[in-house]
Design an enzyme around this catalytic site. Structure first.
Site, PDB file in Angstrom:
ATOM      1  N   LYS A  14      21.377 -97.982  24.147  1.00  0.00           N
ATOM      2  CA  LYS A  14      21.160 -97.008  23.069  1.00  0.00           C
ATOM      3  C   LYS A  14      21.732 -95.634  23.426  1.00  0.00           C
ATOM      4  O   LYS A  14      22.387 -95.003  22.605  1.00  0.00           O
ATOM      5  CB  LYS A  14      19.654 -96.865  22.753  1.00  0.00           C
ATOM      6  CG  LYS A  14      18.973 -98.148  22.312  1.00  0.00           C
ATOM      7  CD  LYS A  14      17.535 -97.927  21.884  1.00  0.00           C
ATOM      8  CE  LYS A  14      16.602 -97.404  22.948  1.00  0.00           C
ATOM      9  NZ  LYS A  14      16.341 -98.355  24.072  1.00  0.00           N
ATOM     10  N   ARG A  89       8.823 -95.929  18.503  1.00  0.00           N
ATOM     11  CA  ARG A  89       8.510 -97.033  19.412  1.00  0.00           C
ATOM     12  C   ARG A  89       7.196 -97.712  19.057  1.00  0.00           C
ATOM     13  O   ARG A  89       6.812 -98.678  19.739  1.00  0.00           O
ATOM     14  CB  ARG A  89       8.395 -96.491  20.833  1.00  0.00           C
ATOM     15  CG  ARG A  89       9.665 -96.709  21.685  1.00  0.00           C
ATOM     16  CD  ARG A  89       9.385 -96.071  23.020  1.00  0.00           C
ATOM     17  NE  ARG A  89      10.157 -96.525  24.122  1.00  0.00           N
ATOM     18  CZ  ARG A  89      11.273 -95.912  24.560  1.00  0.00           C
ATOM     19  NH1 ARG A  89      11.781 -94.909  23.906  1.00  0.00           N
ATOM     20  NH2 ARG A  89      11.873 -96.344  25.633  1.00  0.00           N
ATOM     21  N   ARG A 128      21.468 -98.991  36.876  1.00  0.00           N
ATOM     22  CA  ARG A 128      21.353 -97.602  36.426  1.00  0.00           C
ATOM     23  C   ARG A 128      20.449 -96.822  37.378  1.00  0.00           C
ATOM     24  O   ARG A 128      20.706 -95.658  37.679  1.00  0.00           O
ATOM     25  CB  ARG A 128      20.791 -97.574  34.994  1.00  0.00           C
ATOM     26  CG  ARG A 128      20.730 -96.184  34.382  1.00  0.00           C
ATOM     27  CD  ARG A 128      20.393 -96.246  32.908  1.00  0.00           C
ATOM     28  NE  ARG A 128      18.966 -96.414  32.672  1.00  0.00           N
ATOM     29  CZ  ARG A 128      18.418 -96.546  31.463  1.00  0.00           C
ATOM     30  NH1 ARG A 128      19.169 -96.560  30.384  1.00  0.00           N
ATOM     31  NH2 ARG A 128      17.122 -96.684  31.324  1.00  0.00           N
ATOM     32  N   ARG A 146       7.760-102.282  31.214  1.00  0.00           N
ATOM     33  CA  ARG A 146       8.371-101.680  30.020  1.00  0.00           C
ATOM     34  C   ARG A 146       8.755-102.758  29.001  1.00  0.00           C
ATOM     35  O   ARG A 146       8.654-102.543  27.801  1.00  0.00           O
ATOM     36  CB  ARG A 146       9.584-100.833  30.414  1.00  0.00           C
ATOM     37  CG  ARG A 146       9.164 -99.502  31.044  1.00  0.00           C
ATOM     38  CD  ARG A 146      10.243 -98.906  31.915  1.00  0.00           C
ATOM     39  NE  ARG A 146      11.391 -98.437  31.176  1.00  0.00           N
ATOM     40  CZ  ARG A 146      12.575 -98.171  31.734  1.00  0.00           C
ATOM     41  NH1 ARG A 146      12.754 -98.349  33.026  1.00  0.00           N
ATOM     42  NH2 ARG A 146      13.561 -97.742  30.997  1.00  0.00           N
TER      43      ARG A 146
END
Ligand code: AMP
Length: 196
Positions: A14, A89, A128, A146
């Site tokens: 995203k 979210r 990342r 998550r």
């Protein structure tokens, strides 16, 4: 205004795609994750509170995030539109966003959802984590947490926008350019159909 949501699980691309799309379409990028990390870096009371949730892979409470979005709107008036990244979210956040946009006499034009397999997401996030300095990308346990939060709390947001006929899935694997081209095609179509 033309308002777009880039939707998808952690690591689906995203942020990378948002950076390119806001430039191409002249939209304002609203990433609640980036706003929260700024608050943490500035050691504000909101940042200190948010860090406790973020470090455990949990969502920051709705009222905190919605308040932050509301004040972002106050600071960005007379714009072409927003690209929402990592927000909403929860269904409560989606409902609050609809209300805030209605006050501005606008709405969400389209929700584009990046679809990526879970193994690919874990690989991307761990990679990342080596360079991002993000505490929540370093531990596989926090990453898995998550995903659980995403399944339980965030995926119902997809149904919310499916009901409103605004939801479109986009294949999120391949090169950044290929995914960007698929997103642009969907956005151009949504813009052609959008009256606001
Ligand atoms: P992100 O950069 O979008 O992956 O967000 C990083 C973390 O910030 C998430 O795992 C959450 O803890 C928190 N966060 C970001 N956006 C939201 C949101 N809209 N609602 C609740 N928590 C959020």
């Amino acid at each position: 205004m033309f308002n777009l949501i880039l939707f998808g699980p952690p690591g689906s691309g995203k942020g990378t795609q948002s950076d390119r799309l806001v430039e191409k379409y002249g939209l304002i990028h609203l990433s609640t994750g980036n706003l929260l990390r700024e608050e943490i870096a500035n050691k504000t009371p909101l940042g200190k509170e948010a860090k406790k949730f973020i470090d455990h892979g949990q969502l920051v409470p709705d009222e905190v995030v919605i308040g932050m979005v509301d004040s972002f709107f106050d600071r960005h008036k007379n714009v072409n539109g927003f690209l929402f990244d990592g927000f909403p979210r929860t269904v409560a956040q989606a409902q609050a966003l609809d209300k805030l946009l209605a006050l501005k006499k606008t709405d969400i034009a389209s929700v584009l959802a990046l679809e990526v397999t879970e193994q690919e997401l874990i690989n991307r996030l761990l990679n990342r984590g080596k360079t991002s300095g993000r505490s929540d990308d370093n531990s596989e346990d926090v990453i898995r947490k998550r995903f659980i939060v995403y399944t339980n709390e965030t995926s119902p947001v997809a149904d919310y926008y499916k009901k409103a006929r605004k939801f479109k899935a986009i294949h999120g694997e391949g090169s950044v350019d290929e995914i960007n081209a698929a997103l642009r095609q969907a956005i151009d179509k949504a813009m052609a159909n959008h009256k606001d």
